[in-house]
Design a protein around this motif. Structure first.
Motif, PDB file in Angstrom:
ATOM      1  N   UNK A   1       0.797  -1.221   0.000  1.00 40.37           N
ATOM      2  CA  UNK A   1       0.000   0.000   0.000  1.00 40.37           C
ATOM      3  C   UNK A   1       0.823   1.261   0.000  1.00 40.37           C
ATOM      4  N   UNK A   2       2.078   1.176  -0.453  1.00 35.17           N
ATOM      5  CA  UNK A   2       2.983   2.320  -0.468  1.00 35.17           C
ATOM      6  C   UNK A   2       3.293   2.725  -1.906  1.00 35.17           C
ATOM      7  N   UNK A   3       3.451   4.014  -2.122  1.00 36.18           N
ATOM      8  CA  UNK A   3       3.786   4.546  -3.438  1.00 36.18           C
ATOM      9  C   UNK A   3       5.273   4.842  -3.487  1.00 36.18           C
ATOM     10  N   UNK A   4       6.005   4.113  -4.316  1.00 36.76           N
ATOM     11  CA  UNK A   4       7.466   4.250  -4.367  1.00 36.76           C
ATOM     12  C   UNK A   4       7.900   5.669  -4.740  1.00 36.76           C
ATOM     13  N   UNK A   5       7.088   6.383  -5.493  1.00 39.16           N
ATOM     14  CA  UNK A   5       7.455   7.730  -5.924  1.00 39.16           C
ATOM     15  C   UNK A   5       7.522   8.720  -4.760  1.00 39.16           C
ATOM     16  N   UNK A   6       6.911   8.369  -3.642  1.00 41.10           N
ATOM     17  CA  UNK A   6       6.886   9.272  -2.488  1.00 41.10           C
ATOM     18  C   UNK A   6       8.004   8.971  -1.485  1.00 41.10           C
TER      19      UNK A   6
END
Length: 363
Positions: free
Chosen positions: A10-15
């Motif tokens: 549930x994590x966005x790598x771009x952030x």
């Protein structure tokens, strides 16, 4: 890869910023962090850990037990993926994420006895807290990891099959391995007699596998739990002896730098026995000093066997690299053995001090 793995949690790598982390030689590890969140991302080396699900099952089983018996203990377990899986698997590569413990740190080398004390106490505490746990519930994550008779047998087989050239080059090392066969013979007698009890053992007690408070250096907990499985306490104590006592590690080519720090030995004994004194059987305590010989000798045997086999297991960076590693460990072993009587005196002094402190408390 990062987007797929992080997305499964549930994590966005771009952030997040992602960068290599730590000094481990087996698994690939990264720190994943933003201003508010931080995690440790790791790829399990399946060439070493061929059944990663055994690792996951062991960790979950231990966590469940400690949550019930020692809920205050900081047990750094992997986070379950959003779909409930233990790993994110991509092209047969196994990934997992851990929480990052804020205000914590690790060190790669023992610079001061206090570091050895805190590390030994944490490894002792871990085994003590699991002393009533049914060790049979755990599965081996690396078969025969610290099986000294097997390692000696592998050495003998390599010796019988190697070239005359390698025998000539390793002549002194071979003679030293053979001269110390009694270390393996003593281990067999200890196991056969039941002098050692099977326990939950970490099996990889290098100083970097202890999480320390960043400001004080006090031990928080043990980490890198992939090698946690049934074993004998001499594995954990012995690995601390092998990796803490000398400032020079197994890669050192100048053997004059290999020296036994007796104050570090005292720190290891004090820290470990503060946790394990009431847990270890009377017979086991007699093998505290032996544990160092056990682990140092086994590593020497493995390096020399690999050299005789043509360097097929350990990565080498130059010719005779494994031979030099083996000679390094043989030198450490001989210097360790030369200190045995001094070690006995140190343990006697620590025990007498503990008795006197107890009497003072009672009075």
């Amino acid at each position: 890869m990062f987007q797929t793995v992080l997305g499964a949690y549930g994590l966005n790598a771009e952030k997040f910023k992602i960068e290599p982390f730590g000094s481990g030689l087996i698994n690939h590890t990264w720190k994943v962090y933003s201003e508010k969140l931080a995690y440790i991302l790791q790829e399990v080396n399946t060439a070493v850990f061929r059944q990663p699900q055994n690792i996951a099952q062991n960790i979950k089983t231990i966590k469940k037990y400690l949550d019930q018996t020692a809920p205050e203990y900081l047990f750094v377990a992997p986070i379950t993926a959003a779909n409930g899986d233990d790993f994110v698997v991509i092209d047969n590569h196994f990934y997992r994420i851990f929480p990052f413990v804020e205000n914590s740190c690790t060190v790669d080398f023992v610079h001061q006895p206090e570091q050895a004390y805190h590390a030994a106490r944490q490894f002792g505490k871990f085994t003590r807290m699991l002393s009533a746990f049914n060790v049979q519930k755990l599965k081996p994550t690396i078969e025969d990891f610290h099986n000294l008779p097997l390692r000696v047998e592998q050495f003998k087989k390599a010796l019988a099959q190697t070239s005359d050239e390698r025998i000539s080059e390793a002549k002194f090392a071979i003679e030293e391995i053979i001269r110390h066969y009694n270390i393996e013979e003593q281990f067999v007698k200890m196991v056969d007699s039941g002098a050692l009890n099977l326990r939950v053992i970490h099996h990889d007690t290098k100083i970097s596998n202890v999480l320390l408070q960043a400001e004080t250096g006090i031990g928080l907990c043990v980490i890198d739990l992939d090698t946690v499985m049934p074993g004998y306490f001499i594995s954990d104590v012995g690995d601390m002896m092998r990796t803490y006592l000398s400032e020079a590690n197994e890669e050192e080519q100048d053997f004059s730098k290999i020296a036994i720090r007796t104050d570090v030995f005292a720190a290891i004994h004090k820290g470990y026995m503060e946790e394990m004194d009431q847990v270890l059987a009377f017979t086991e305590k007699h093998f505290f000093i032996y544990s160092g010989k056990f682990m140092i000798y086994m590593q020497a045997v493995r390096f020399i066997a690999d050299f005789l086999n043509g360097d097929i297991y350990y990565k080498t960076n130059y010719p005779k690299h494994n031979l030099l590693r083996g000679l390094n460990q043989i030198d450490l072993l001989n210097k360790y053995i030369a200190k045995e009587s001094e070690f006995e005196g140190i343990i006697k002094k620590i025990n007498e001090s503990s008795v006197n402190d107890a009497k003072t408390t009672l009075n």
